[in-house]
Write a protein that holds these residues in place. Structure first.
Motif, PDB file in Angstrom:
ATOM      1  N   UNK A 280      65.451  53.222  41.548  1.00  0.00           N
ATOM      2  CA  UNK A 280      64.139  52.816  41.698  1.00  0.00           C
ATOM      3  C   UNK A 280      63.454  53.633  42.709  1.00  0.00           C
ATOM      4  N   UNK A 281      62.161  53.894  42.348  1.00  0.00           N
ATOM      5  CA  UNK A 281      61.572  54.655  43.468  1.00  0.00           C
ATOM      6  C   UNK A 281      60.915  54.103  44.561  1.00  0.00           C
ATOM      7  N   UNK A 282      60.603  54.578  45.691  1.00  0.00           N
ATOM      8  CA  UNK A 282      59.941  53.990  46.759  1.00  0.00           C
ATOM      9  C   UNK A 282      58.324  53.855  46.591  1.00  0.00           C
ATOM     10  N   UNK A 283      57.814  52.933  46.940  1.00  0.00           N
ATOM     11  CA  UNK A 283      56.207  52.978  46.688  1.00  0.00           C
ATOM     12  C   UNK A 283      55.787  53.783  47.491  1.00  0.00           C
ATOM     13  N   UNK A 284      54.821  54.629  47.168  1.00  0.00           N
ATOM     14  CA  UNK A 284      53.897  55.223  48.150  1.00  0.00           C
ATOM     15  C   UNK A 284      53.063  54.447  49.005  1.00  0.00           C
ATOM     16  N   UNK A 285      52.504  54.880  50.246  1.00  0.00           N
ATOM     17  CA  UNK A 285      51.581  54.485  50.749  1.00  0.00           C
ATOM     18  C   UNK A 285      50.343  54.561  50.300  1.00  0.00           C
ATOM     19  N   UNK A 286      49.506  53.435  50.129  1.00  0.00           N
ATOM     20  CA  UNK A 286      48.002  53.804  49.705  1.00  0.00           C
ATOM     21  C   UNK A 286      47.196  54.922  50.293  1.00  0.00           C
ATOM     22  N   UNK A 287      46.327  55.747  49.744  1.00  0.00           N
ATOM     23  CA  UNK A 287      45.377  56.567  50.062  1.00  0.00           C
ATOM     24  C   UNK A 287      44.348  55.745  50.550  1.00  0.00           C
ATOM     25  N   UNK A 288      43.568  56.775  51.632  1.00  0.00           N
ATOM     26  CA  UNK A 288      42.413  56.057  52.316  1.00  0.00           C
ATOM     27  C   UNK A 288      41.293  55.678  51.299  1.00  0.00           C
ATOM     28  N   UNK A 289      41.056  56.283  50.370  1.00  0.00           N
ATOM     29  CA  UNK A 289      40.191  55.991  49.279  1.00  0.00           C
ATOM     30  C   UNK A 289      40.658  54.807  48.579  1.00  0.00           C
ATOM     31  N   UNK A 290      41.903  54.509  48.204  1.00  0.00           N
ATOM     32  CA  UNK A 290      42.497  53.294  47.556  1.00  0.00           C
ATOM     33  C   UNK A 290      42.270  52.036  48.377  1.00  0.00           C
ATOM     34  N   UNK A 291      42.532  52.280  49.825  1.00  0.00           N
ATOM     35  CA  UNK A 291      42.097  51.177  50.857  1.00  0.00           C
ATOM     36  C   UNK A 291      40.525  50.691  50.968  1.00  0.00           C
ATOM     37  N   UNK A 292      39.831  51.787  51.068  1.00  0.00           N
ATOM     38  CA  UNK A 292      38.498  51.595  51.036  1.00  0.00           C
ATOM     39  C   UNK A 292      37.962  50.878  49.827  1.00  0.00           C
ATOM     40  N   UNK A 293      38.601  51.204  48.581  1.00  0.00           N
ATOM     41  CA  UNK A 293      38.305  50.521  47.351  1.00  0.00           C
ATOM     42  C   UNK A 293      38.842  49.130  47.358  1.00  0.00           C
ATOM     43  N   UNK A 294      39.732  49.014  47.972  1.00  0.00           N
ATOM     44  CA  UNK A 294      40.294  47.488  48.194  1.00  0.00           C
ATOM     45  C   UNK A 294      39.508  46.720  48.947  1.00  0.00           C
ATOM     46  N   UNK A 295      38.814  47.205  50.194  1.00  0.00           N
ATOM     47  CA  UNK A 295      38.061  46.342  50.968  1.00  0.00           C
ATOM     48  C   UNK A 295      37.133  45.766  50.231  1.00  0.00           C
ATOM     49  N   UNK A 296      36.183  46.434  49.030  1.00  0.00           N
ATOM     50  CA  UNK A 296      35.246  46.034  48.348  1.00  0.00           C
ATOM     51  C   UNK A 296      35.580  45.227  47.140  1.00  0.00           C
ATOM     52  N   UNK A 297      36.778  45.061  47.074  1.00  0.00           N
ATOM     53  CA  UNK A 297      37.531  44.448  45.643  1.00  0.00           C
ATOM     54  C   UNK A 297      36.984  42.964  45.815  1.00  0.00           C
ATOM     55  N   UNK A 298      36.181  42.696  44.863  1.00  0.00           N
ATOM     56  CA  UNK A 298      36.053  40.897  44.700  1.00  0.00           C
ATOM     57  C   UNK A 298      37.308  39.996  44.967  1.00  0.00           C
ATOM     58  N   UNK A 299      38.279  40.441  44.304  1.00  0.00           N
ATOM     59  CA  UNK A 299      39.631  39.571  44.537  1.00  0.00           C
ATOM     60  C   UNK A 299      39.954  39.602  45.958  1.00  0.00           C
ATOM     61  N   UNK A 300      40.072  40.353  46.655  1.00  0.00           N
ATOM     62  CA  UNK A 300      40.474  40.439  48.013  1.00  0.00           C
ATOM     63  C   UNK A 300      39.503  39.656  48.968  1.00  0.00           C
ATOM     64  N   UNK A 301      37.877  40.005  48.578  1.00  0.00           N
ATOM     65  CA  UNK A 301      36.713  39.108  49.334  1.00  0.00           C
ATOM     66  C   UNK A 301      37.088  37.453  49.014  1.00  0.00           C
ATOM     67  N   UNK A 302      37.632  37.170  47.800  1.00  0.00           N
ATOM     68  CA  UNK A 302      37.621  35.824  47.517  1.00  0.00           C
ATOM     69  C   UNK A 302      38.800  35.133  48.274  1.00  0.00           C
ATOM     70  N   UNK A 303      40.092  36.221  48.287  1.00  0.00           N
ATOM     71  CA  UNK A 303      41.402  35.762  49.020  1.00  0.00           C
ATOM     72  C   UNK A 303      40.744  35.447  50.372  1.00  0.00           C
TER      73      UNK A 303
END
Length: 130
Positions: free
Chosen positions: A1-24
């Motif tokens: 099994x491989x280790x999960x990599x840390x998210x890149x800054x652009x992925x975190x920036x996209x996550x901050x705008x994700x409607x699913x996260x905003x709803x959560x």
């Protein structure tokens, strides 16, 4: 099994705008009985835990129609669950959301469950500070 990599800054920036996260964030701790009303109650749990080489499309599609999607995702982010589909997100998506979640929501430092340390300590252990 491989280790999960840390998210890149652009992925975190996209996550901050994700409607699913905003709803959560909005629905966090709004409904303690969300599990009893989830669309997943009538589906085989294996659907939500596909093998690494299998698509999670069926589970994500079911989650999109679920009334408790926000509460489900909030729970997964609160406890740092990195496996399976929760709240219509895959583990990879949640890793980026977890970084954004930590910045948006202050976990209850006194929230202790049977698994051990407070939720805040477990979250910080999952995602190292940059």
């Amino acid at each position: 099994m491989t280790r999960a990599r840390m998210p890149r800054p652009h992925e975190v920036a996209a996550a901050r705008r994700d409607p699913r996260l905003l709803r959560a964030v909005r629905e966090r701790r709004q409904d303690d009985a969300w599990r009893t009303r989830g669309a997943c109650q009538s589906v085989d749990p294996e659907t939500f835990f596909p093998a690494p080489n299998e698509p999670a499309d069926a589970a994500v599609a079911l989650c999109r129609s679920c009334d408790v999607q926000g509460s489900c995702l909030a729970w997964a982010l609160d406890v740092g669950d990195c496996h399976g589909v929760w709240g219509g997100t895959t583990p990879r998506e949640r890793r980026a959301m977890l970084v954004a979640w930590r910045g948006e929501v202050e976990p209850d430092p006194d929230a202790i469950d049977d698994a051990g340390p407070p939720v805040r300590d477990r979250l910080l252990a999952l995602v190292p500070l940059s």
